[in-house]
Design a protein around this motif. Structure first.
Motif: not given
Ligand code: PLP
Length: 250
Positions: A10, A13, A31, A33, A51-52, A56, A69, A71
């Motif tokens: 994190m 990033s 993003m 992940c 968490k994302v 954000y 996004l 995932l």
């Protein structure tokens, strides 16, 4: 995980997005992940998503135009007795948590699409009893399906033609010169005989794609079965194929 080679944590990033923001030719719009593979519960996905989403919020505060996004993949399938969530359940959980965020969701499912659509069919070459084990030697090997020897993975095995024979505990092994060349260890299987066919289930993902020509073994053919129709979609490799790319430079 922190010990693994992938991705950025994190903090890193955030620094990368801040750097991207300063760059004229770069527009950070998403993003991404991917937390792992063969996950059989939604909890890790949702924990990661929380968490994302918190991340954000920070990106929005920085004024970044994030609209995507991704995932990743990772939804598990049933190999043995796992009970992974259905993709619908996964989708609903994601949508309920992201629907007001104005993000386009992107997913990268792999195994869940094709894993249980493929089997590896193999022929029993012979059986061998030693004082400590019963072996069923088959003509498929770790080069054809490496997951058991690479990860200790379980693949269900069954006779192609059930004959109602007594079950015994066997090791199903291939013909390669490695002790780790096995499809199953200490597995309950009906007493199969040479010449018979066995099916290794859940071989549609990370099966053929992870196969190799190790031990000078041409790779297997691939056959697409659609209801009663079977089509050869990749021919069996030949010994000529094994050397086809070699040059005569020597
Ligand atoms: C970035 C990324 N996306 C998607 C996948 C597909 O994963 P799975 O087959 O577990 O859905 C992988 C596999 O490792 C991956 O690394």
């Amino acid at each position: 995980m922190k010990k693994n080679k992938f991705g950025l944590d994190m903090d890193a990033s955030l620094a990368a997005y801040a750097r991207a923001k300063e760059m004229q030719a770069v527009e950070a719009v998403g993003m991404d992940c991917h937390i792992g593979s063969q996950l059989t519960s939604l909890d890790p996905f949702l924990e990661a998503l929380d968490k994302v989403m918190a991340f954000y919020a920070k990106l929005k505060d920085m004024g970044l135009p994030i609209t995507y996004l991704d995932l990743g993949g990772g939804l598990g399938i049933q190999y043995d007795e796992e009970a992974p969530p259905h993709p619908t359940e996964f989708g609903q959980a994601l949508v309920s948590r992201t629907k007001d965020a104005g993000l386009t969701l992107v997913l990268e499912p792999g195994r869940v699409i094709v894993g249980n659509a493929g089997i590896l069919v193999t022929r029993v070459v012979y059986t061998k009893d030693t004082p400590s084990k019963h072996f069923v030697i088959v003509d498929a090997a770790m080069n054809d399906l490496v997951r058991p020897s690479l990860y200790g993975s379980y693949h269900r095995l069954a006779e192609v033609q059930e004959k109602g024979r007594e079950v015994r505990t066997v090791d199903v092994v291939g013909p390669i010169c490695e002790s780790s060349d096995f499809l199953a260890r200490d597995r309950e299987l009906p007493g199969v005989e040479s010449g018979e066919l066995l099916a290794a289930f859940s071989a549609g993902a990370y099966g053929f794609t992870m196969s190799s020509q190790y031990n000078s073994r041409p790779r297997a053919a691939e056959v697409l079965v659609d209801k009663a129709e079977a089509k050869l979609i990749r021919r069996r490799e030949t010994y000529e194929d094994l050397v086809a790319l070699e040059t005569d430079a020597l």
